[in-house]
Design a protein around this motif. Structure first.
Motif, PDB file in Angstrom:
ATOM      1  N   THR A  19       0.847  -1.196   0.000  1.00  0.00           N
ATOM      2  CA  THR A  19       0.000   0.000   0.000  1.00  0.00           C
ATOM      3  C   THR A  19       0.886   1.251   0.000  1.00  0.00           C
ATOM      4  O   THR A  19       1.959   1.228   0.605  1.00  0.00           O
ATOM      5  CB  THR A  19      -0.867  -0.011   1.283  1.00  0.00           C
ATOM      6  OG1 THR A  19      -1.573  -1.246   1.356  1.00  0.00           O
ATOM      7  CG2 THR A  19      -1.849   1.150   1.311  1.00  0.00           C
ATOM      8  N   PRO A  20       0.469   2.333  -0.669  1.00  0.00           N
ATOM      9  CA  PRO A  20       1.222   3.584  -0.571  1.00  0.00           C
ATOM     10  C   PRO A  20       1.506   3.939   0.890  1.00  0.00           C
ATOM     11  O   PRO A  20       0.633   3.793   1.749  1.00  0.00           O
ATOM     12  CB  PRO A  20       0.286   4.608  -1.216  1.00  0.00           C
ATOM     13  CG  PRO A  20      -0.472   3.819  -2.235  1.00  0.00           C
ATOM     14  CD  PRO A  20      -0.690   2.474  -1.582  1.00  0.00           C
ATOM     15  N   GLY A  21       2.744   4.336   1.169  1.00  0.00           N
ATOM     16  CA  GLY A  21       3.122   4.737   2.520  1.00  0.00           C
ATOM     17  C   GLY A  21       3.749   3.641   3.364  1.00  0.00           C
ATOM     18  O   GLY A  21       4.218   3.891   4.470  1.00  0.00           O
ATOM     19  N   THR A  22       3.777   2.410   2.859  1.00  0.00           N
ATOM     20  CA  THR A  22       4.334   1.314   3.660  1.00  0.00           C
ATOM     21  C   THR A  22       5.870   1.294   3.645  1.00  0.00           C
ATOM     22  O   THR A  22       6.479   0.582   4.433  1.00  0.00           O
ATOM     23  CB  THR A  22       3.805  -0.064   3.199  1.00  0.00           C
ATOM     24  OG1 THR A  22       3.999  -0.188   1.781  1.00  0.00           O
ATOM     25  CG2 THR A  22       2.332  -0.233   3.519  1.00  0.00           C
ATOM     26  N   GLY A  23       6.476   2.066   2.737  1.00  0.00           N
ATOM     27  CA  GLY A  23       7.942   2.150   2.749  1.00  0.00           C
ATOM     28  C   GLY A  23       8.628   1.534   1.543  1.00  0.00           C
ATOM     29  O   GLY A  23       9.828   1.242   1.596  1.00  0.00           O
ATOM     30  N   LYS A  24       7.896   1.365   0.450  1.00  0.00           N
ATOM     31  CA  LYS A  24       8.486   0.746  -0.751  1.00  0.00           C
ATOM     32  C   LYS A  24       9.694   1.537  -1.252  1.00  0.00           C
ATOM     33  O   LYS A  24      10.731   0.974  -1.571  1.00  0.00           O
ATOM     34  CB  LYS A  24       7.451   0.669  -1.896  1.00  0.00           C
ATOM     35  CG  LYS A  24       6.259  -0.191  -1.587  1.00  0.00           C
ATOM     36  CD  LYS A  24       5.294  -0.236  -2.750  1.00  0.00           C
ATOM     37  CE  LYS A  24       4.656   1.093  -3.084  1.00  0.00           C
ATOM     38  NZ  LYS A  24       3.815   1.619  -1.993  1.00  0.00           N
ATOM     39  N   THR A  25       9.520   2.857  -1.334  1.00  0.00           N
ATOM     40  CA  THR A  25      10.569   3.675  -1.928  1.00  0.00           C
ATOM     41  C   THR A  25      11.824   3.704  -1.057  1.00  0.00           C
ATOM     42  O   THR A  25      12.929   3.503  -1.576  1.00  0.00           O
ATOM     43  CB  THR A  25      10.040   5.097  -2.224  1.00  0.00           C
ATOM     44  OG1 THR A  25       8.949   4.968  -3.136  1.00  0.00           O
ATOM     45  CG2 THR A  25      11.103   5.964  -2.859  1.00  0.00           C
ATOM     46  N   VAL A  26      11.670   3.926   0.239  1.00  0.00           N
ATOM     47  CA  VAL A  26      12.880   3.933   1.082  1.00  0.00           C
ATOM     48  C   VAL A  26      13.554   2.561   1.072  1.00  0.00           C
ATOM     49  O   VAL A  26      14.787   2.472   1.013  1.00  0.00           O
ATOM     50  CB  VAL A  26      12.634   4.388   2.552  1.00  0.00           C
ATOM     51  CG1 VAL A  26      12.409   5.877   2.634  1.00  0.00           C
ATOM     52  CG2 VAL A  26      11.530   3.637   3.220  1.00  0.00           C
ATOM     53  N   ASP A  85       9.582  -1.001  -7.725  1.00  0.00           N
ATOM     54  CA  ASP A  85       8.758  -0.395  -6.673  1.00  0.00           C
ATOM     55  C   ASP A  85       7.421   0.027  -7.279  1.00  0.00           C
ATOM     56  O   ASP A  85       7.375   0.908  -8.128  1.00  0.00           O
ATOM     57  CB  ASP A  85       9.574   0.809  -6.151  1.00  0.00           C
ATOM     58  CG  ASP A  85       8.801   1.821  -5.296  1.00  0.00           C
ATOM     59  OD1 ASP A  85       7.560   1.754  -5.211  1.00  0.00           O
ATOM     60  OD2 ASP A  85       9.475   2.699  -4.724  1.00  0.00           O
ATOM     61  N   ARG A 113       1.592   8.546   8.342  1.00  0.00           N
ATOM     62  CA  ARG A 113       2.515   8.759   7.211  1.00  0.00           C
ATOM     63  C   ARG A 113       1.796   9.387   6.021  1.00  0.00           C
ATOM     64  O   ARG A 113       2.324  10.284   5.366  1.00  0.00           O
ATOM     65  CB  ARG A 113       3.129   7.429   6.768  1.00  0.00           C
ATOM     66  CG  ARG A 113       4.184   6.898   7.708  1.00  0.00           C
ATOM     67  CD  ARG A 113       4.791   5.648   7.093  1.00  0.00           C
ATOM     68  NE  ARG A 113       5.543   4.883   8.076  1.00  0.00           N
ATOM     69  CZ  ARG A 113       5.913   3.621   7.913  1.00  0.00           C
ATOM     70  NH1 ARG A 113       5.586   2.987   6.796  1.00  0.00           N
ATOM     71  NH2 ARG A 113       6.607   3.000   8.839  1.00  0.00           N
ATOM     72  N   ARG A 117       2.027  13.077   4.203  1.00  0.00           N
ATOM     73  CA  ARG A 117       2.252  13.195   2.765  1.00  0.00           C
ATOM     74  C   ARG A 117       1.247  14.146   2.120  1.00  0.00           C
ATOM     75  O   ARG A 117       1.331  14.448   0.931  1.00  0.00           O
ATOM     76  CB  ARG A 117       2.144  11.794   2.157  1.00  0.00           C
ATOM     77  CG  ARG A 117       2.520  11.700   0.726  1.00  0.00           C
ATOM     78  CD  ARG A 117       2.389  10.273   0.229  1.00  0.00           C
ATOM     79  NE  ARG A 117       3.600   9.518   0.476  1.00  0.00           N
ATOM     80  CZ  ARG A 117       3.807   8.275   0.038  1.00  0.00           C
ATOM     81  NH1 ARG A 117       2.867   7.658  -0.640  1.00  0.00           N
ATOM     82  NH2 ARG A 117       4.941   7.660   0.293  1.00  0.00           N
ATOM     83  N   SER A 154       6.805  -3.213   8.171  1.00  0.00           N
ATOM     84  CA  SER A 154       7.593  -1.998   7.944  1.00  0.00           C
ATOM     85  C   SER A 154       7.020  -0.827   8.740  1.00  0.00           C
ATOM     86  O   SER A 154       6.465   0.118   8.193  1.00  0.00           O
ATOM     87  CB  SER A 154       7.601  -1.679   6.437  1.00  0.00           C
ATOM     88  OG  SER A 154       8.251  -0.459   6.171  1.00  0.00           O
ATOM     89  N   ASN A 155       7.172  -0.932  10.072  1.00  0.00           N
ATOM     90  CA  ASN A 155       6.639   0.108  10.961  1.00  0.00           C
ATOM     91  C   ASN A 155       7.715   1.021  11.524  1.00  0.00           C
ATOM     92  O   ASN A 155       7.475   2.188  11.770  1.00  0.00           O
ATOM     93  CB  ASN A 155       5.891  -0.532  12.131  1.00  0.00           C
ATOM     94  CG  ASN A 155       4.709  -1.359  11.660  1.00  0.00           C
ATOM     95  OD1 ASN A 155       3.731  -0.818  11.170  1.00  0.00           O
ATOM     96  ND2 ASN A 155       4.822  -2.673  11.767  1.00  0.00           N
ATOM     97  N   THR A 156       8.889   0.457  11.761  1.00  0.00           N
ATOM     98  CA  THR A 156       9.941   1.192  12.479  1.00  0.00           C
ATOM     99  C   THR A 156      11.258   1.150  11.702  1.00  0.00           C
ATOM    100  O   THR A 156      11.445   0.295  10.834  1.00  0.00           O
ATOM    101  CB  THR A 156      10.196   0.528  13.847  1.00  0.00           C
ATOM    102  OG1 THR A 156      10.683  -0.815  13.604  1.00  0.00           O
ATOM    103  CG2 THR A 156       8.927   0.459  14.687  1.00  0.00           C
ATOM    104  N   PRO A 157      12.185   2.071  12.039  1.00  0.00           N
ATOM    105  CA  PRO A 157      13.511   2.022  11.403  1.00  0.00           C
ATOM    106  C   PRO A 157      14.218   0.682  11.631  1.00  0.00           C
ATOM    107  O   PRO A 157      14.933   0.201  10.749  1.00  0.00           O
ATOM    108  CB  PRO A 157      14.267   3.170  12.086  1.00  0.00           C
ATOM    109  CG  PRO A 157      13.197   4.141  12.478  1.00  0.00           C
ATOM    110  CD  PRO A 157      12.021   3.285  12.861  1.00  0.00           C
ATOM    111  N   LEU A 160      12.852  -1.668   9.145  1.00  0.00           N
ATOM    112  CA  LEU A 160      13.400  -1.323   7.827  1.00  0.00           C
ATOM    113  C   LEU A 160      14.787  -1.946   7.664  1.00  0.00           C
ATOM    114  O   LEU A 160      15.081  -2.577   6.638  1.00  0.00           O
ATOM    115  CB  LEU A 160      13.465   0.209   7.677  1.00  0.00           C
ATOM    116  CG  LEU A 160      14.179   0.769   6.456  1.00  0.00           C
ATOM    117  CD1 LEU A 160      13.484   0.365   5.161  1.00  0.00           C
ATOM    118  CD2 LEU A 160      14.273   2.301   6.538  1.00  0.00           C
TER     119      LEU A 160
END
Ligand code: DAT
Length: 176
Positions: A19-26, A85, A113, A117, A154-157, A160
């Motif tokens: 889903t958008p915002g889950t961290g795909k890009t990072v 991505d 998040r 955005r 993918s909730n926290t650093p 990640l």
């Protein structure tokens, strides 16, 4: 390895979806930097090359021309060594991917998040609902062999970092 030979690729293709915002890009960006794989953001590519088929009045956005996207990426995907991505996965040819990661985020974190955005109203609630109903996970399970689809929190650093290490280890193993 048999799986490598079957695809004819010497480096794997990895799909990072969710889903958008889950961290795909990072996640996908950092993964590409660490591994040397090519990072492909399908949304950016569509914008750059105008791979659209009309305008969606309801959502106020361009409609992705999926056939054009597939044609655009086919040669590069056949070569291997890509991390893709995108917040969808059913229109990609199944043979493209050696492994699929579906990122997951809990509702409140995702809400925050997306709000940050600049999302609001139905755009915000529909995306959070998409995550609650695990729409992308089911789309991935319906489009690829179950064994290659992996769900990652993918909730926290910390998560990640753990995800990146896990994906890196898998890539090294695949490459032999
Ligand atoms: P996506 O590409 O799936 O839309 P993103 O990579 O742009 O998502 O991430 C959205 C925001 O959330 C961005 O500010 C980075 C942050 N984020 C993503 N994954 C995270 C994680 N595991 N821990 C903390 N923050 C994260």
């Amino acid at each position: 390895r048999e799986s490598n030979m079957a695809s004819g690729r010497t480096r794997p293709n990895v799909l990072v979806t969710g889903t958008p915002g889950t961290g795909k890009t990072v996640t996908a960006n950092e993964l590409a930097q660490r591994t040397g794989l090519n990072y492909i953001n399908v949304g950016d590519l569509a914008k750059e090359k105008d791979l659209y088929d009309g305008w969606d009045e309801q959502y106020g956005c361009h409609v992705l021309d999926e056939d054009k996207v597939v044609d655009e990426l086919e040669d590069q995907m056949c070569e291997g060594g890509n991390v893709v991505d995108y917040h969808g996965c059913e229109f990609f040819p199944e043979r493209w991917f050696d492994i699929v990661f579906v990122l997951r985020t809990n509702n409140t974190t995702l809400y925050e998040r997306l709000e940050q955005r600049g999302y609001s109203g139905t755009k915000l609630t529909e995306n959070v609902e998409c995550e609650i109903f695990q729409t992308i996970l089911e789309e991935a399970r319906g489009s690829y062999k179950k064994e290659i689809v992996h769900e990652l929190q993918s909730n926290t650093p910390d998560e990640l970092e753990t995800n990146l290490e896990q994906i890196e280890a898998w890539i090294q193993q695949w490459s032999g």
